[in-house]
Design a protein around this motif. Structure first.
Motif, mmCIF file in Angstrom:
data_model
loop_
_atom_site.group_PDB
_atom_site.id
_atom_site.type_symbol
_atom_site.label_atom_id
_atom_site.label_comp_id
_atom_site.label_asym_id
_atom_site.label_seq_id
_atom_site.Cartn_x
_atom_site.Cartn_y
_atom_site.Cartn_z
ATOM 1 N N PHE A 184 29.840 1.859 14.289
ATOM 2 C CA PHE A 184 30.903 1.662 13.300
ATOM 3 C C PHE A 184 30.513 2.307 11.968
ATOM 4 O O PHE A 184 31.315 3.000 11.336
ATOM 5 C CB PHE A 184 31.179 0.165 13.104
ATOM 6 N N CYS A 185 29.259 2.098 11.551
ATOM 7 C CA CYS A 185 28.792 2.693 10.296
ATOM 8 C C CYS A 185 28.833 4.216 10.353
ATOM 9 O O CYS A 185 29.224 4.876 9.383
ATOM 10 C CB CYS A 185 27.371 2.215 9.974
ATOM 11 N N LYS A 186 28.437 4.776 11.494
ATOM 12 C CA LYS A 186 28.454 6.230 11.647
ATOM 13 C C LYS A 186 29.892 6.774 11.578
ATOM 14 O O LYS A 186 30.122 7.898 11.142
ATOM 15 C CB LYS A 186 27.801 6.641 12.973
ATOM 16 N N GLU A 187 30.839 5.933 12.004
ATOM 17 C CA GLU A 187 32.237 6.361 11.999
ATOM 18 C C GLU A 187 32.813 6.346 10.581
ATOM 19 O O GLU A 187 33.479 7.291 10.165
ATOM 20 C CB GLU A 187 33.046 5.432 12.910
ATOM 21 N N ALA A 195 32.148 -8.406 9.484
ATOM 22 C CA ALA A 195 32.060 -9.136 10.749
ATOM 23 C C ALA A 195 31.022 -8.504 11.678
ATOM 24 O O ALA A 195 30.206 -9.202 12.297
ATOM 25 C CB ALA A 195 33.421 -9.172 11.435
ATOM 26 N N LYS A 196 31.028 -7.187 11.783
ATOM 27 C CA LYS A 196 30.089 -6.498 12.665
ATOM 28 C C LYS A 196 28.660 -6.620 12.147
ATOM 29 O O LYS A 196 27.713 -6.786 12.922
ATOM 30 C CB LYS A 196 30.482 -5.025 12.827
ATOM 31 N N ALA A 213 25.026 -5.665 19.921
ATOM 32 C CA ALA A 213 25.556 -6.022 18.602
ATOM 33 C C ALA A 213 25.112 -5.007 17.556
ATOM 34 O O ALA A 213 25.902 -4.580 16.706
ATOM 35 C CB ALA A 213 25.098 -7.425 18.213
ATOM 36 N N TYR A 214 23.837 -4.613 17.635
ATOM 37 C CA TYR A 214 23.341 -3.636 16.662
ATOM 38 C C TYR A 214 23.982 -2.270 16.884
ATOM 39 O O TYR A 214 24.379 -1.592 15.926
ATOM 40 C CB TYR A 214 21.817 -3.521 16.732
ATOM 41 N N LEU A 215 24.100 -1.869 18.147
ATOM 42 C CA LEU A 215 24.714 -0.567 18.450
ATOM 43 C C LEU A 215 26.174 -0.521 18.008
ATOM 44 O O LEU A 215 26.651 0.502 17.509
ATOM 45 C CB LEU A 215 24.620 -0.279 19.952
#
Length: 633
Positions: free
Chosen positions: A207-210, A359-360, A200-202
């Motif tokens: 997503f944040c890095k993207e 959501a993430k 979940a964290y990964l």
């Protein structure tokens, strides 16, 4: 010339006195000559984060169960597309790991199964986690019920009359098998949710890095910080007990906490002491099933068995309260910072992307606490009961003369213990004058193994073995252990220009401070830590919480962004640099350090190996660097 690889296993010298060390461990745990070519092609790193001390033969059980069960959840339960399990070996007494990748052509076929399985868990997280706690507690209760008593000289008449037809030996044999099976059961449970917490964290991390290409790793971690974790509950209980002692005016009863019985008697005799004792007893179940180690070794000391340990921590908290210090974690500040960062980055997103981001992040925040909480239930509580029962069995066999010291069972592997038990019950049952063979067989072997283990401890483990891959991409290896391409280069001496006196590691918890180093190689040294020092250790244990309020920062040899050291330091708002590889062999006690947890650099400011002096204002305690500006998208 820069080294391109680490030594091969066979290249490492065997410490004097440890010759023949391979024979004290099971065959499947040591490198094999017949597999040398294959094993030398693999990159192995030393997991000193979880196993910082040489194994006695029986203690490999923790490593075997933990790493096997981690692998099964990747490769057999969750079908993670890009990660199978981890191969492991014991070399010169230390545990080495080599992640097993998934062939590229198999990844796509695992995706549907992976999605279905994690969706089931994440949609049913709370009820399944509650059921998990019941399963684990049930196993612990079964462990507690096991007994390892001496056999009766004569079967009781009641057993004759009832037709029981047993002599008690079946209890010893069956309970030993149950002891091993129950520990194995809880280690399987251990990983049911742990890998999901990382996933979940990964997922949120990637997503944040993207969407924010320049976002620092720490900013992502801060977006899920400030949570109420059960792993902090034992420490919180001590803080409440210290506060209650101050309110009741009992400070003068804590002058000698090492004398636990005397201290508790003095408290009970004081006015208001009965109220404090009642609160003390309430805290013990289950929160004193906590070790100052990590639960993987037979020598780990648990609070419930060594009451002087929690009493010592309480006495120190009392001192700090009386001095006007704040002893609680800065949870409100952490939450405020989390909300600030979340809002700052959220404002940059369109509504559709914002929905996915929310959501993430919510899923990661839900799963994140388990990454630490499982520690209390498994490594601390389960293993505390497990080792207590192991010591009970060892004492019983010691009473029959099988070995010289009460805890010498640890020098046998678990299959040898079963053989020794059958030897014991056979010798007892036959009634021959000479009894079992063990008392003449084991003492000499144990003496030799004790010498080998002692000799192995004289050498520090190599951080890694063989040639590393060009790029380390396996996500768990990076997140948990901090084994990145950059870190491996650092271990190999691929240094940046002008890096003399500077150690590079993971930027694990933000902030910049200066202070004197305190090297802690073992939990027995924790009482040496003074207010305002910087903790330097191979690794920190989650149970070191009571000293985190005294230190300015933490530096470790191993560990990634999701290691225990990194998570705990973030929750205590302490700067931390993890995964330096060689902090404990480079830094000496008392050296002045600057720890920059925002960039992942530790600078030695004085003494041998110090960095060249640069004029400028120094950093001060808790001068946390401002969060970097978010990237515009």
């Amino acid at each position: 010339m820069t080294k391109k690889s680490f030594p091969k296993p066979s290249d490492l010298p065997v410490p004097a006195g440890a010759e023949g060390w391979e024979k004290i461990y099971p065959y499947y745990l040591v490198f094999q000559d017949k597999l040398k070519d294959k094993e030398n092609e693999k990159f192995w790193f030393c997991d000193s984060q979880h196993w910082p001390t040489v194994f006695k033969p029986f203690e490999t059980i923790g490593g075997e169960f933990a790493v096997k069960c981690l692998g099964q959840y990747n490769a057999r339960h969750l079908m993670i597309p890009n990660a199978n399990g981890i191969e492991f070996r014991v070399h010169l007494g230390y545990l080495y790991m080599s992640p097993v990748s998934v062939p590229a052509d198999e990844m796509a076929t695992r995706v549907p199964e992976f999605q279905a399985r994690i969706t089931h868990y994440f949609q049913n997280w709370e009820p399944m986690l509650e059921e998990w706690k019941k399963k684990v507690r049930g196993t612990i209760d079964e462990l507690e019920s096991l007994t390892f008593e001496r056999l009766p000289d004569m079967v009781p008449m009641a057993d004759i009359e009832s037709g029981k037809a047993m002599d008690g030996s079946e209890v010893l044999l069956e309970n030993y098998d149950r002891l091993i099976a129950l520990a194995y059961r809880n280690w399987q449970y251990h990983f049911e949710f742990l890998n999901l917490g990382y996933i979940a964290y990964l997922d949120f991390f990637n997503f944040c890095k993207e969407v924010f290409p320049d976002i620092p790793d720490q900013s992502i971690a801060q977006m899920v910080q400030g949570v109420d974790m059960e792993l902090f509950r034992p420490d919180d209980e001590l803080k409440e007990l210290a506060q209650l002692a101050v309110e009741l005016g009992l400070q003068d009863r804590f002058t000698d906490p090492d004398d636990a019985a005397g201290t508790l008697t003095a408290i009970a005799a004081a006015e208001g002491g009965d109220a404090w004792i009642a609160r003390w007893e309430q805290a013990q179940d289950p929160w004193f099933n906590f070790t100052t180690g990590n639960g993987f070794y037979g020598h780990d000391k648990y609070w419930i068995d060594h009451l002087e340990i929690p009493l010592g921590f309480i006495a120190d908290y009392i001192r700090r309260i009386d001095e006007g210090q704040t002893i609680k974690r800065p949870t409100a500040e952490l939450i405020a910072e989390k909300e600030r960062i979340v809002e700052e980055y959220s404002d940059l997103l369109d509504s559709e992307t914002q929905t996915v981001f929310d959501a993430k992040r919510a899923l990661s925040a839900t799963a994140y606490p388990y990454v630490e909480n499982h520690n209390f239930y498994i490594e601390h509580w389960t293993m505390g009961v497990f080792w207590r029962k192991v010591r009970e069995l060892s004492r019983t066999m010691h009473s029959y003369g099988f070995w010289e010291e009460e805890n010498d069972l640890l020098y046998l592997n678990r299959n040898e213990v079963r053989d020794a038990l059958f030897d014991l019950v056979t010798g007892h049952g036959v009634g021959a004058p000479d009894g079992p063979i063990g008392p003449v067989y084991w003492p000499e072997i144990i003496a030799e193994r004790r010498k080998i283990v002692t000799a192995l401890k004289t050498a520090r483990p190599a951080p890694a073995l063989n040639t590393p891959p060009e790029a380390i991409t396996e996500p768990f290896t990076r997140m948990l252990w901090g084994i990145t391409t950059e870190q491996v280069d650092s271990w190999l001496g691929v240094a940046e220009e002008g890096s003399e006196g500077v150690l590079k590691g993971m930027a694990a918890s933000a902030g910049v401070v200066e202070g004197r180093a305190r090297l802690i190689m073992d939990s027995e040294q924790l009482s040496d830590i003074q207010d305002g020092e910087i903790l330097v250790a191979p690794v920190t244990a989650p149970s070191w919480g009571p000293v985190f309020g005294k230190i300015k920062a933490a530096v470790t040899d191993i560990g990634g962004m999701m290691s225990h050291a990194a998570i705990v330091c973030r929750e205590y708002a302490l700067p931390a640099v993890t995964g330096t590889g060689n902090a404990t062999t480079t830094i000496t006690d008392g050296q002045l350090l600057r720890v920059d947890g925002t960039t992942g650099k530790v600078t030695i400011l004085d003494g041998e190996g110090a960095a060249p002096r640069v004029e400028g204002p120094g950093a001060h305690s808790h001068d946390h660097a401002p969060a970097p500006e978010p990237a515009r998208v």
